[in-house]
Motif scaffolding. Sequence first.
Motif, short mmCIF file in Angstrom:
data_model
loop_
_atom_site.label_atom_id
_atom_site.label_comp_id
_atom_site.label_asym_id
_atom_site.label_seq_id
_atom_site.Cartn_x
_atom_site.Cartn_y
_atom_site.Cartn_z
N VAL A 66 -4.49 4.54 -1.69
CA VAL A 66 -5.78 4.30 -2.34
C VAL A 66 -6.03 5.06 -3.57
CG1 VAL A 66 -7.01 3.69 -0.20
CG2 VAL A 66 -6.97 6.00 -0.89
N SER A 67 -7.00 4.81 -4.59
CA SER A 67 -7.22 5.40 -5.66
C SER A 67 -8.77 5.20 -5.89
CB SER A 67 -6.31 4.76 -6.93
OG SER A 67 -6.98 5.13 -8.22
N ARG A 68 -9.22 6.52 -6.19
CA ARG A 68 -10.74 6.70 -6.55
C ARG A 68 -10.96 7.46 -7.86
NH1 ARG A 68 -15.85 8.05 -3.05
NH2 ARG A 68 -17.35 7.08 -4.33
N GLU A 69 -10.54 6.94 -8.99
CA GLU A 69 -10.98 7.62 -10.15
C GLU A 69 -12.24 7.89 -10.65
OE1 GLU A 69 -8.19 9.10 -11.79
OE2 GLU A 69 -7.21 8.95 -9.88
N LYS A 70 -13.02 6.78 -10.39
CA LYS A 70 -14.38 6.72 -10.77
C LYS A 70 -15.26 6.45 -9.45
CE LYS A 70 -14.03 4.85 -15.23
NZ LYS A 70 -14.36 3.85 -16.29
N LYS A 71 -16.53 7.15 -9.56
CA LYS A 71 -17.23 7.20 -8.28
C LYS A 71 -17.59 5.78 -7.71
CE LYS A 71 -21.28 9.61 -6.50
NZ LYS A 71 -22.51 10.42 -6.71
N ARG A 73 -15.83 2.85 -7.81
CA ARG A 73 -14.65 2.22 -7.65
C ARG A 73 -13.56 2.78 -6.70
NH1 ARG A 73 -12.58 -2.38 -10.41
NH2 ARG A 73 -13.98 -1.83 -12.20
N PHE A 74 -13.21 1.96 -5.51
CA PHE A 74 -12.14 2.50 -4.87
C PHE A 74 -11.31 1.30 -4.39
CE2 PHE A 74 -10.64 5.34 -1.69
CZ PHE A 74 -10.88 4.77 -0.15
N SER A 75 -9.85 1.62 -4.87
CA SER A 75 -8.87 0.56 -4.72
C SER A 75 -8.27 0.89 -3.71
CB SER A 75 -8.16 0.56 -6.13
OG SER A 75 -9.14 0.47 -7.16
N LEU A 76 -7.74 -0.17 -3.06
CA LEU A 76 -6.57 -0.10 -1.93
C LEU A 76 -5.44 -0.89 -2.57
CD1 LEU A 76 -6.00 0.35 1.21
CD2 LEU A 76 -6.62 -2.10 1.38
N ILE A 77 -4.38 -0.11 -2.15
CA ILE A 77 -2.96 -0.43 -2.77
C ILE A 77 -2.08 -0.87 -1.65
CG2 ILE A 77 -1.16 0.02 -4.33
CD1 ILE A 77 -3.20 2.11 -5.54
N LEU A 78 -1.19 -1.98 -1.55
CA LEU A 78 -0.38 -2.35 -0.56
C LEU A 78 0.91 -1.87 -1.37
CD1 LEU A 78 -2.93 -3.89 0.44
CD2 LEU A 78 -1.40 -5.28 1.52
N GLU A 79 1.79 -1.02 -1.31
CA GLU A 79 2.88 -0.70 -1.89
C GLU A 79 4.01 -1.80 -2.12
OE1 GLU A 79 2.98 1.78 -4.08
OE2 GLU A 79 0.97 2.85 -3.38
N SER A 80 4.27 -2.36 -0.77
CA SER A 80 4.94 -3.60 -0.83
C SER A 80 4.68 -4.38 0.27
CB SER A 80 6.44 -2.91 -0.53
OG SER A 80 7.44 -3.91 -0.35
N ALA A 81 3.88 -5.49 0.02
CA ALA A 81 3.33 -6.32 1.14
C ALA A 81 4.02 -6.73 2.19
CB ALA A 81 2.43 -7.10 0.39
N SER A 82 3.73 -6.86 3.47
CA SER A 82 4.38 -7.34 4.39
C SER A 82 3.52 -8.33 5.09
CB SER A 82 4.98 -6.24 5.34
OG SER A 82 3.93 -5.61 5.93
N THR A 83 4.22 -9.16 5.89
CA THR A 83 3.30 -10.14 6.51
C THR A 83 2.53 -9.78 7.68
OG1 THR A 83 5.43 -10.45 8.29
CG2 THR A 83 5.21 -12.12 6.24
#
Lengths: 113, 112
Positions: A66-71, A73-83
């Motif tokens: 995840v990333s939260r650079e600003k209050k 916005r909260f981003s979820l990241i799938l580094e290498s998507a799987s089924t």
Amino acid sequence: DVKVTQSSRYLVKRTGEKVFLECVQDMDHENMFWYRQDPGLGLRLIYFSYDVKMKEKGDIPEGYSVSREKKERFSLILESASTNQTSMYLCASRPLDRDYGYTFGSGTRLTVV
Amino acid sequence: GESVGLHLPTLSVQEGDNSIINCAYSNSASDYFIWYKQESGKGPQFIIDIRSNMDKRQGQRVTVLLNKTVKHLSLQIAATQPGDSAVYFCAERKWSDYKLSFGAGTTVTVRA
């Protein structure tokens, strides 16, 4: 009314792709959460953030970051998507001082093929 | 691990009848509980909450009952309407925690 907006309602991605799910809230909430929802399993917490640049693992963080650079916005990241990451993803936020203030977005239904 | 769960995955109710949705929790340290309603295509919406120092709390057409002795939570909906058709989740949290733990949900279908 508090609004939690998830940028996509539906996404289809290929196995191995890096996927970004975005969530924005407009009420200056400190806490933000990412859950995934699967039939029969309810909502399971992936990651949460109690303030900007702060993050903590939830119950099922493997394969996610995840990333939260600003209050707002909260981003979820799938580094290498799987089924097995095909699911409904729900973002939520709450202010620090209100217990019932968990406000959810409408969700992003992600399909990994 | 400890979790919150619902007794029945589905519930069918006649319009106008009262609905009772049950939830069992196992975390004795939980002292705050919430019921959420999720309609198709939407995120969960807050219905009502209750703290462990209470046994009962009423809202508009809804009542939540908490039995700490048997770790049981229920949501009662009076005069169920078609718009009450949804998935209902109970959630629990320790007062000091940031996060909620959710049960699997009960799908309520209202028959006309």
